[in-house]
Write an enzyme that holds these catalytic residues in place. Structure first.
Site, PDB file in Angstrom:
ATOM      1  N   ASP A   1     -33.920  85.973  34.033  1.00 18.16           N
ATOM      2  CA  ASP A   1     -33.321  85.516  32.779  1.00 18.16           C
ATOM      3  C   ASP A   1     -31.804  85.470  32.928  1.00 18.16           C
ATOM      4  O   ASP A   1     -31.143  84.477  32.596  1.00 18.16           O
ATOM      5  CB  ASP A   1     -33.733  86.528  31.684  1.00 18.16           C
ATOM      6  CG  ASP A   1     -33.435  86.026  30.284  1.00 18.16           C
ATOM      7  OD1 ASP A   1     -32.971  84.887  30.155  1.00 18.16           O
ATOM      8  OD2 ASP A   1     -33.658  86.785  29.326  1.00 18.16           O
TER       9      ASP A   1
ATOM     10  N   TYR B   1     -39.884  92.775  29.678  1.00 15.62           N
ATOM     11  CA  TYR B   1     -40.041  92.085  28.396  1.00 15.62           C
ATOM     12  C   TYR B   1     -41.450  92.246  27.829  1.00 15.62           C
ATOM     13  O   TYR B   1     -41.694  91.961  26.659  1.00 15.62           O
ATOM     14  CB  TYR B   1     -39.714  90.586  28.515  1.00 15.62           C
ATOM     15  CG  TYR B   1     -38.250  90.300  28.820  1.00 15.62           C
ATOM     16  CD1 TYR B   1     -37.295  91.316  28.790  1.00 15.62           C
ATOM     17  CD2 TYR B   1     -37.821  89.019  29.140  1.00 15.62           C
ATOM     18  CE1 TYR B   1     -35.965  91.066  29.077  1.00 15.62           C
ATOM     19  CE2 TYR B   1     -36.492  88.755  29.415  1.00 15.62           C
ATOM     20  CZ  TYR B   1     -35.571  89.784  29.392  1.00 15.62           C
ATOM     21  OH  TYR B   1     -34.242  89.524  29.677  1.00 15.62           O
TER      22      TYR B   1
ATOM     23  N   ASP C   1     -27.542  93.091  41.867  1.00 14.58           N
ATOM     24  CA  ASP C   1     -26.090  93.113  41.631  1.00 14.58           C
ATOM     25  C   ASP C   1     -25.368  92.258  42.669  1.00 14.58           C
ATOM     26  O   ASP C   1     -24.442  91.500  42.343  1.00 14.58           O
ATOM     27  CB  ASP C   1     -25.545  94.554  41.595  1.00 14.58           C
ATOM     28  CG  ASP C   1     -26.220  95.477  42.603  1.00 14.58           C
ATOM     29  OD1 ASP C   1     -27.168  95.038  43.281  1.00 14.58           O
ATOM     30  OD2 ASP C   1     -25.790  96.635  42.729  1.00 14.58           O
TER      31      ASP C   1
ATOM     32  N   ASP D   1     -29.164  81.904  33.904  1.00 13.40           N
ATOM     33  CA  ASP D   1     -28.064  81.439  33.055  1.00 13.40           C
ATOM     34  C   ASP D   1     -26.771  81.358  33.866  1.00 13.40           C
ATOM     35  O   ASP D   1     -25.980  80.430  33.694  1.00 13.40           O
ATOM     36  CB  ASP D   1     -27.859  82.381  31.860  1.00 13.40           C
ATOM     37  CG  ASP D   1     -28.668  81.938  30.644  1.00 13.40           C
ATOM     38  OD1 ASP D   1     -29.738  81.325  30.856  1.00 13.40           O
ATOM     39  OD2 ASP D   1     -28.234  82.194  29.514  1.00 13.40           O
TER      40      ASP D   1
ATOM     41  N   LYS E   1     -34.187  95.439  42.748  1.00 14.61           N
ATOM     42  CA  LYS E   1     -33.280  96.587  42.682  1.00 14.61           C
ATOM     43  C   LYS E   1     -34.015  97.759  43.332  1.00 14.61           C
ATOM     44  O   LYS E   1     -34.200  98.838  42.751  1.00 14.61           O
ATOM     45  CB  LYS E   1     -32.930  96.859  41.209  1.00 14.61           C
ATOM     46  CG  LYS E   1     -31.848  97.878  40.981  1.00 14.61           C
ATOM     47  CD  LYS E   1     -30.465  97.394  41.377  1.00 14.61           C
ATOM     48  CE  LYS E   1     -29.445  98.510  41.245  1.00 14.61           C
ATOM     49  NZ  LYS E   1     -28.167  98.209  41.893  1.00 14.61           N
TER      50      LYS E   1
END
Ligand code: NAD
Length: 356
Positions: A247, A142, A223, A251, A191
């Site tokens: 992020d 970001y 994942d 959620d 990852k």
């Protein structure tokens, strides 16, 4: 204690939910003999309307001069047509970055009284659910280099994801310290099978883990973590991860607890100054109707008491009061179920304040 807080109500339901959180903080001040005073500051759409920009310099100054910051929510359809860097939500990135808030803590707690709201089968959450996601907030993709360029298939957009060992260690330390006060387990999500920045991240975490032999440590690919969160969420205590993975996973974790109106968050830096806000947005669809659930903001105020002011007993009193009103059966529309008592935003705030 005397503490000075910057308060940013923002847009939509922001002012309504902030009013209830301040009511509860006043109740805490009265009960425990503290003095909290406030500077109200503008950010988001209301700041665009008043002074033409989402994050006025005066707001940054007011926040820096405070012991901590309590924020409602920003944004709404009125400002949706503005270009990216002029939108209300820019105020959030700007504040996090200006205040050096690199760590975002998002607890996901399933209250026994709200267990019906959890979309998972009861067998997966029996015995309750209590995990925290520690998300790196001012680095990663970001904040990396981005742009447009001509690629093999014509114009393309690109974003860059980079993490240094320093940034990984800085956020890792927050996670290990937090785990020490909880069930003593850290899961670092990356990852590393594909991404070079994840390999740097993972090596830094392994080094750090050696300094915390009392905390159980594991690595997990992002994942797999997304899958494990719905398959067996009780295996987690503290999850630590980068900006974008955090992020998305936070959620997902919040949904397991049933209502977006219940979940608080804290953004912290090196010092004690932090920014505390509910994880939901400005809910323009219900603004001004007394339907907003103020509990996420009230629980954010509890985190402020604990992490910025060091008032652990007072924080526990607020969390206990929230639990008590839920057990009493009081419900705003978002968490309403059969046999419970419907209340509006103000009545919910009054009930929590009365139990402090
Ligand atoms: P939202 O979180 O505002 O709303 C999603 C849904 O949840 C809506 O149906 C809303 O009514 C409901 N909801 C949210 N908070 C609630 C509460 N406390 N009580 C009861 N119901 C609640 O997300 P959105 O609709 O995608 O976004 C609305 C605006 O908020 C947009 O402008 C968005 O950019 C902004 N936003 C701001 C923040 C922030 O300030 N931190 C975060 C997310 C979205």
């Amino acid at each position: 204690m005397k503490a000075h807080l910057a308060v940013i109500p923002g847009d939509g339901i922001g002012p309504e939910i902030i009013a209830e959180a301040l009511k509860v903080l006043q109740a805490v001040a009265r009960r425990y003999g503290h003095t909290f005073d406030y500077t109200q500051a503008l950010a988001g759409g209301c700041a665009i309307d008043a002074v033409g920009e989402p994050l006025p310099e005066a707001t940054v100054k007011a926040c820096k001069a405070s012991d901590s910051v309590l924020l409602g929510a920003v944004g709404g359809p009125k400002w949706d047509g503005l270009p990216g860097d002029k939108r209300p939500e820019r105020a959030l990135l700007g504040l996090r970055s200006a205040l050096g808030l690199f760590a975002n803590l998002r607890p996901a707690l399933l209250y026994e009284a709200l267990s019906d709201a959890c979309p998972l089968k009861p067998a997966y959450t029996r015995g309750g659910l209590d995990l925290v996601i520690v998300r790196e907030l001012i680095g990663g993709i970001y904040f990396g280099e981005r742009g447009r360029r001509t690629g093999r298939f014509g114009e393309e957009g690109y974003d860059t994801m980079a993490y240094s060992a320093f940034e990984a260690e800085r956020i890792g330390r927050v996670a290990f310290e937090m785990a020490r006060k909880r069930r003593k387990k850290v899961t670092s999500v990356d990852k590393a099978n594909v991404l070079e920045n994840s390999r740097v991240w993972r090596a830094a975490m392994h080094k750090l883990a050696e300094a915390y032999p009392d905390v159980e440590y594991e690595d997990m690919f992002v994942d797999n973590a997304a899958m494990q969160l719905v398959r067996n969420p009780r295996q987690f205590d503290v999850l630590v991860t980068g900006n974008m993975f955090g992020d998305i996973l936070s959620d997902e974790a919040s949904m397991i607890t049933g209502s977006i109106g219940m979940l608080p968050s804290a953004s912290l830096g090196e010092g004690t100054l932090g920014m505390y806000e509910p994880i939901h947005g400005s809910a323009p669809d219900i603004a001004g109707q007394g339907k907003a659930n103020p509990l996420a903001t009230i629980l954010s105020a509890a985190m402020l008491l604990r992490y910025s002011l060091g008032l652990a007993d007072e924080a526990a009193a607020v969390e206990g009061a929230v639990q008590a009103v839920l057990e009493q059966g009081l419900r705003t529309p978002d968490i309403m179920s059969e046999g419970c008592t419907p209340v509006n935003t103000r009545q919910m705030g009054d009930a929590v304040a009365a139990r402090i």
